[in-house]
Structures are given as structure tokens and as C-alpha cells.
Write a protein that holds these residues in place. Sequence first.
Motif, PDB file in Angstrom:
ATOM      1  N   LEU A   1      14.468  12.336  25.665  1.00  0.00           N
ATOM      2  CA  LEU A   1      15.105  11.128  25.162  1.00  0.00           C
ATOM      3  C   LEU A   1      14.291   9.867  25.440  1.00  0.00           C
ATOM      4  CD1 LEU A   1      18.899  11.600  26.030  1.00  0.00           C
ATOM      5  CD2 LEU A   1      17.888  11.456  23.763  1.00  0.00           C
ATOM      6  N   LEU A   2      13.704   9.769  26.630  1.00  0.00           N
ATOM      7  CA  LEU A   2      13.103   8.517  27.075  1.00  0.00           C
ATOM      8  C   LEU A   2      11.609   8.411  26.811  1.00  0.00           C
ATOM      9  CD1 LEU A   2      14.964   8.096  30.480  1.00  0.00           C
ATOM     10  CD2 LEU A   2      15.510   7.044  28.306  1.00  0.00           C
ATOM     11  N   ALA A   3      10.918   9.530  26.695  1.00  0.00           N
ATOM     12  CA  ALA A   3       9.464   9.466  26.492  1.00  0.00           C
ATOM     13  C   ALA A   3       9.161   9.036  25.061  1.00  0.00           C
ATOM     14  CB  ALA A   3       8.843  10.828  26.770  1.00  0.00           C
ATOM     15  N   PRO A   4       8.374   7.977  24.877  1.00  0.00           N
ATOM     16  CA  PRO A   4       8.047   7.531  23.510  1.00  0.00           C
ATOM     17  C   PRO A   4       7.155   8.536  22.806  1.00  0.00           C
ATOM     18  CG  PRO A   4       6.799   6.266  25.134  1.00  0.00           C
ATOM     19  CD  PRO A   4       7.754   7.122  25.906  1.00  0.00           C
ATOM     20  N   GLU A   5       7.352   8.650  21.488  1.00  0.00           N
ATOM     21  CA  GLU A   5       6.528   9.560  20.706  1.00  0.00           C
ATOM     22  C   GLU A   5       5.085   9.066  20.717  1.00  0.00           C
ATOM     23  OE1 GLU A   5       8.074  10.005  16.825  1.00  0.00           O
ATOM     24  OE2 GLU A   5       9.945  10.947  17.475  1.00  0.00           O
ATOM     25  N   PRO A   6       4.133   9.851  21.208  1.00  0.00           N
ATOM     26  CA  PRO A   6       2.750   9.368  21.336  1.00  0.00           C
ATOM     27  C   PRO A   6       2.090   9.081  19.995  1.00  0.00           C
ATOM     28  CG  PRO A   6       2.908  11.706  21.881  1.00  0.00           C
ATOM     29  CD  PRO A   6       4.302  11.204  21.735  1.00  0.00           C
ATOM     30  N   ALA A   7       2.401   9.876  18.962  1.00  0.00           N
ATOM     31  CA  ALA A   7       1.751   9.678  17.665  1.00  0.00           C
ATOM     32  C   ALA A   7       2.124   8.324  17.068  1.00  0.00           C
ATOM     33  CB  ALA A   7       2.134  10.808  16.711  1.00  0.00           C
ATOM     34  N   ALA A   8       3.439   7.990  17.093  1.00  0.00           N
ATOM     35  CA  ALA A   8       3.880   6.702  16.544  1.00  0.00           C
ATOM     36  C   ALA A   8       3.299   5.547  17.345  1.00  0.00           C
ATOM     37  CB  ALA A   8       5.403   6.642  16.537  1.00  0.00           C
ATOM     38  N   LEU A   9       3.254   5.695  18.677  1.00  0.00           N
ATOM     39  CA  LEU A   9       2.709   4.638  19.521  1.00  0.00           C
ATOM     40  C   LEU A   9       1.215   4.449  19.256  1.00  0.00           C
ATOM     41  CD1 LEU A   9       3.760   2.728  21.717  1.00  0.00           C
ATOM     42  CD2 LEU A   9       3.055   4.392  23.413  1.00  0.00           C
ATOM     43  N   PHE A  10       0.491   5.529  19.071  1.00  0.00           N
ATOM     44  CA  PHE A  10      -0.945   5.436  18.799  1.00  0.00           C
ATOM     45  C   PHE A  10      -1.203   4.757  17.459  1.00  0.00           C
ATOM     46  CE2 PHE A  10      -4.790   7.240  16.873  1.00  0.00           C
ATOM     47  CZ  PHE A  10      -5.729   6.861  17.824  1.00  0.00           C
ATOM     48  N   ARG A  11      -0.409   5.113  16.436  1.00  0.00           N
ATOM     49  CA  ARG A  11      -0.591   4.477  15.126  1.00  0.00           C
ATOM     50  C   ARG A  11      -0.321   2.980  15.192  1.00  0.00           C
ATOM     51  NH1 ARG A  11       2.149   9.160  13.276  1.00  0.00           N
ATOM     52  NH2 ARG A  11       4.094   7.967  13.164  1.00  0.00           N
ATOM     53  N   LEU A  12       0.698   2.590  15.974  1.00  0.00           N
ATOM     54  CA  LEU A  12       1.003   1.168  16.095  1.00  0.00           C
ATOM     55  C   LEU A  12      -0.134   0.416  16.772  1.00  0.00           C
ATOM     56  CD1 LEU A  12       2.898  -1.286  15.995  1.00  0.00           C
ATOM     57  CD2 LEU A  12       3.913  -0.482  18.134  1.00  0.00           C
ATOM     58  N   MET A  13      -0.691   0.981  17.858  1.00  0.00           N
ATOM     59  CA  MET A  13      -1.756   0.286  18.572  1.00  0.00           C
ATOM     60  C   MET A  13      -3.062   0.260  17.788  1.00  0.00           C
ATOM     61  SD  MET A  13      -1.137   1.318  22.584  1.00  0.00           S
ATOM     62  CE  MET A  13      -1.265   3.085  22.301  1.00  0.00           C
ATOM     63  N   SER A  14      -3.286   1.269  16.946  1.00  0.00           N
ATOM     64  CA  SER A  14      -4.522   1.290  16.166  1.00  0.00           C
ATOM     65  C   SER A  14      -4.423   0.445  14.900  1.00  0.00           C
ATOM     66  CB  SER A  14      -4.888   2.738  15.815  1.00  0.00           C
ATOM     67  OG  SER A  14      -3.860   3.336  15.040  1.00  0.00           O
ATOM     68  N   ARG A  15      -3.209   0.355  14.321  1.00  0.00           N
ATOM     69  CA  ARG A  15      -3.027  -0.441  13.108  1.00  0.00           C
ATOM     70  C   ARG A  15      -1.785  -1.319  13.239  1.00  0.00           C
ATOM     71  NH1 ARG A  15      -4.199   4.655  11.257  1.00  0.00           N
ATOM     72  NH2 ARG A  15      -1.995   5.055  10.794  1.00  0.00           N
ATOM     73  N   PRO A  16      -1.822  -2.334  14.089  1.00  0.00           N
ATOM     74  CA  PRO A  16      -0.653  -3.208  14.272  1.00  0.00           C
ATOM     75  C   PRO A  16      -0.462  -4.124  13.067  1.00  0.00           C
ATOM     76  CG  PRO A  16      -2.503  -4.049  15.529  1.00  0.00           C
ATOM     77  CD  PRO A  16      -2.951  -2.750  14.949  1.00  0.00           C
ATOM     78  N   PRO A  17       0.752  -4.646  12.851  1.00  0.00           N
ATOM     79  CA  PRO A  17       0.952  -5.627  11.784  1.00  0.00           C
ATOM     80  C   PRO A  17       0.088  -6.869  12.008  1.00  0.00           C
ATOM     81  CG  PRO A  17       3.052  -4.831  12.637  1.00  0.00           C
ATOM     82  CD  PRO A  17       1.989  -4.317  13.551  1.00  0.00           C
ATOM     83  N   ALA A  18      -0.204  -7.569  10.922  1.00  0.00           N
ATOM     84  CA  ALA A  18      -1.091  -8.729  11.010  1.00  0.00           C
ATOM     85  C   ALA A  18      -0.516  -9.831  11.887  1.00  0.00           C
ATOM     86  CB  ALA A  18      -1.381  -9.257   9.607  1.00  0.00           C
ATOM     87  N   TRP A  19       0.808  -9.949  11.920  1.00  0.00           N
ATOM     88  CA  TRP A  19       1.428 -11.035  12.685  1.00  0.00           C
ATOM     89  C   TRP A  19       1.578 -10.706  14.171  1.00  0.00           C
ATOM     90  CZ3 TRP A  19       5.999  -9.613  15.047  1.00  0.00           C
ATOM     91  CH2 TRP A  19       6.634  -8.485  14.538  1.00  0.00           C
ATOM     92  N   LEU A  20       1.250  -9.474  14.562  1.00  0.00           N
ATOM     93  CA  LEU A  20       1.416  -9.060  15.954  1.00  0.00           C
ATOM     94  C   LEU A  20       0.256  -9.595  16.797  1.00  0.00           C
ATOM     95  CD1 LEU A  20       3.386  -7.318  17.636  1.00  0.00           C
ATOM     96  CD2 LEU A  20       1.814  -5.417  17.348  1.00  0.00           C
ATOM     97  N   GLU A  21       0.592 -10.366  17.830  1.00  0.00           N
ATOM     98  CA  GLU A  21      -0.432 -10.975  18.669  1.00  0.00           C
ATOM     99  C   GLU A  21      -1.219  -9.903  19.432  1.00  0.00           C
ATOM    100  OE1 GLU A  21       2.755 -11.498  18.867  1.00  0.00           O
ATOM    101  OE2 GLU A  21       3.281 -13.631  18.851  1.00  0.00           O
ATOM    102  N   THR A  22      -2.489 -10.215  19.689  1.00  0.00           N
ATOM    103  CA  THR A  22      -3.351  -9.286  20.425  1.00  0.00           C
ATOM    104  C   THR A  22      -2.824  -9.022  21.828  1.00  0.00           C
ATOM    105  OG1 THR A  22      -5.262 -10.111  19.198  1.00  0.00           O
ATOM    106  CG2 THR A  22      -5.705  -8.843  21.200  1.00  0.00           C
ATOM    107  N   VAL A  23      -2.286 -10.071  22.460  1.00  0.00           N
ATOM    108  CA  VAL A  23      -1.776  -9.907  23.818  1.00  0.00           C
ATOM    109  C   VAL A  23      -0.590  -8.954  23.850  1.00  0.00           C
ATOM    110  CG1 VAL A  23      -0.245 -11.911  23.634  1.00  0.00           C
ATOM    111  CG2 VAL A  23      -1.039 -11.162  25.882  1.00  0.00           C
ATOM    112  N   VAL A  24       0.210  -8.944  22.769  1.00  0.00           N
ATOM    113  CA  VAL A  24       1.356  -8.026  22.713  1.00  0.00           C
ATOM    114  C   VAL A  24       0.869  -6.588  22.557  1.00  0.00           C
ATOM    115  CG1 VAL A  24       3.405  -7.386  21.397  1.00  0.00           C
ATOM    116  CG2 VAL A  24       2.899  -9.795  21.820  1.00  0.00           C
ATOM    117  N   VAL A  25      -0.171  -6.384  21.740  1.00  0.00           N
ATOM    118  CA  VAL A  25      -0.738  -5.035  21.609  1.00  0.00           C
ATOM    119  C   VAL A  25      -1.243  -4.547  22.954  1.00  0.00           C
ATOM    120  CG1 VAL A  25      -2.524  -3.661  20.485  1.00  0.00           C
ATOM    121  CG2 VAL A  25      -1.361  -5.464  19.199  1.00  0.00           C
ATOM    122  N   GLN A  26      -1.858  -5.447  23.725  1.00  0.00           N
ATOM    123  CA  GLN A  26      -2.326  -5.076  25.062  1.00  0.00           C
ATOM    124  C   GLN A  26      -1.146  -4.760  25.984  1.00  0.00           C
ATOM    125  OE1 GLN A  26      -4.706  -8.421  26.227  1.00  0.00           O
ATOM    126  NE2 GLN A  26      -6.462  -7.845  24.947  1.00  0.00           N
TER     127      GLN A  26
END
Length: 339
Positions: free
Chosen positions: A211-236
Motif C-alpha cells: 500500500l505505502l511503497a510508491p510504484e518505482p516505474a511511475a516515479l522514474f517516469r516523473l523524474m525523467s520527464r517532469p512537467p514544464a511548470w515543475l520546478e527543478t528543486v521540487v524534482v530534486q
Amino acid sequence: MPAEITQQLNFNDEVTGLIYGYVFEPDTAARRIPSREVLNEFQSIEPGRGFIWLHVNLNHATAEKWLKKHFAMADFFFEEIRQGSRSTRIERQGEVLFAVLNDVIFRPEGGGEDAATLWLYCRPQLVVTARHKPVRLIENLFRKLDQLMPASPTALLVDLLEEQEDVLEQIVRQANLYVDAIEERLLSHHIKNNRTALGRLRRLLLRYQRLLAPEPAALFRLMSRPPAWLETVVVQDIRHFAEEFTVVLNDLVGLTERIRLLQEEIAAKQMEQNNRTLFQLTIITVLALPINIVAGFFGMNVGGIPFANNRHGFLLLVLIVTGFTLITAYWALRRRDND
């Protein structure tokens, strides 16, 4: 009119299902607003100059219609909720961030539903969190708003992720204490109860991990291709959260392995105890074998029974049976010592 009644009447007037509504502006404390002011506040926010957080009760019949009508929320958000998706994940849906977070209450003894799910919709100037049952993540965040003062919608998301991580850390800590207590009782006479408790705890921790462990595939896709409005510091920050969560998950996996080893040790002790009991029963059966054989022979209603006319026949028979019993006992105990 008493204050409690007034608050209840005000809550009943909230026909949108809104539980919390907050406006966040730069260098200003969070300001709570009712649903009748939400739309005006949302329209008055300048790009990059704040955002609104809405926390909604999905049990309210008009909540979905209200959100779609006034905030143009995408249909996928409500479709995910209707599908009952409960695995923790953070993913990108177009230019929107979508997250599923879970809150659980650690009950090693079992009893009652212990999980609640929070769905999150995040885009510039708007954060919407929705739930069916009360979620401690939100209540904990609500108490910390004055100290946190998130500057962007994604900063609020990161704060919620940290709350989720804290929940898992508490579960691991409480489960460790519970396992420690079982280890203390391991040498007691409650082996069966301990084994049952460990099995239940292991299944519970595996469920919490799912239940609590985040899906690694979705998390990896988000960090590799974040939305344009997402700040770099938030990705970090999200990457840092993923690293910390990995550490906590490793602790959880280690605890699960520790429980498995304890289960094997308890099973070995229980098997040893069963073998000892079975051996004792075997010894009793072997010791009773000579007298049963002799009694069977002398109980035959035929002629020629030895010692029938000897006045010391009974004593002789007792001595014979005792001798055979001692020989049998010596043989059985010697076999046990050799084994």
C-alpha cells in the motif's frame, strides 16, 4: 446558540463537500476560505503568485460536479477514484501531477479496516486532495501549515510525501517493538501463540509495503520527464524522497526477513517439542509391551499354563515381566542416546 451547534450548521451549509479550503500567497500565512469564496479567490490569483488547496469529501454527492464545473478538472482523476486504485504512486498525466497516497493504522492484533486512501490532483495554482475516509496525513499537515508555508502546489505535495514516509517509519518502529516482545517470549510456553502472531504481523507488513511503497516505474517516469511548470528543486525533493523511502522500505524488508527467521526458529522448537512428546509416548508403549504380551499368553484359556500349580508362580511371573521391561527400557534409552 452554543458554538458547537453553530459549527455544525455551518458545516451542513457546505453543499460542495469541501472540508478544507486554503489560499497560499507569497510571504503570507495560509488563509482558510469557505466554498462560497473559493472561486473568486482562485480567479484572482496571478500566475506564479500563489495557489489554492481544496480538500474534499468524496462521500458528498455534489463534490465531483462542483470540482468539474468550477475548476475544469480532468476526467481521469475521478475515473481513477471510481476504479478504486489504491497503490501509492506519483505520475504525470499531461501537464497534471496525479498522486495516490495511503494512510494506515498499525494494529498487529488485527481487527477493523486500517487503511485510508488520498487522491491528489496538482497543477499550477491548484491542489485538490480527495478522500472517502479521514486521512491522518491531511490532519497532520493541517496542524503544521503555519510552520510549513508551502510556496507552490508541488511543495505541498512534497510535504504530503514526507508525511507518508513518516507513517511508514512509525509502522516499522512499532513493528520492531512488537517483534522484540515476541523474541522475549520465545523461550516461554506460548510458542504456538507467538508463531500465530508473527504470521499475522508478517502478512500485515507485506500489505503495508504494497500500500505505502510508491510504484518505482511511475516515479522514474516523473523524474525523467517532469512537467514544464515543475520546478527543478521540487524534482530534486521528489528524488530525495524516493531515496529516503527506499531506506525505510529496506528496513521493512529486513524486519520481514527477521520475522521469517523467528517463524522458522519457533517451528523448529515446536517440532522438537512434538518429537520429544512422541518419543515419550513411544517409550511408554515399549515399556508396556512385555506385560501386555505376558498377560495375553496367560489369559488364554488352555492347558499347560506355566506356574499354574506353583505357589510362587505370581512372584516369578512379576520378576520375568520386570526383567523383560528393564531390558526393553535399556534398549530404548540407549537408542535415544545414540540418536
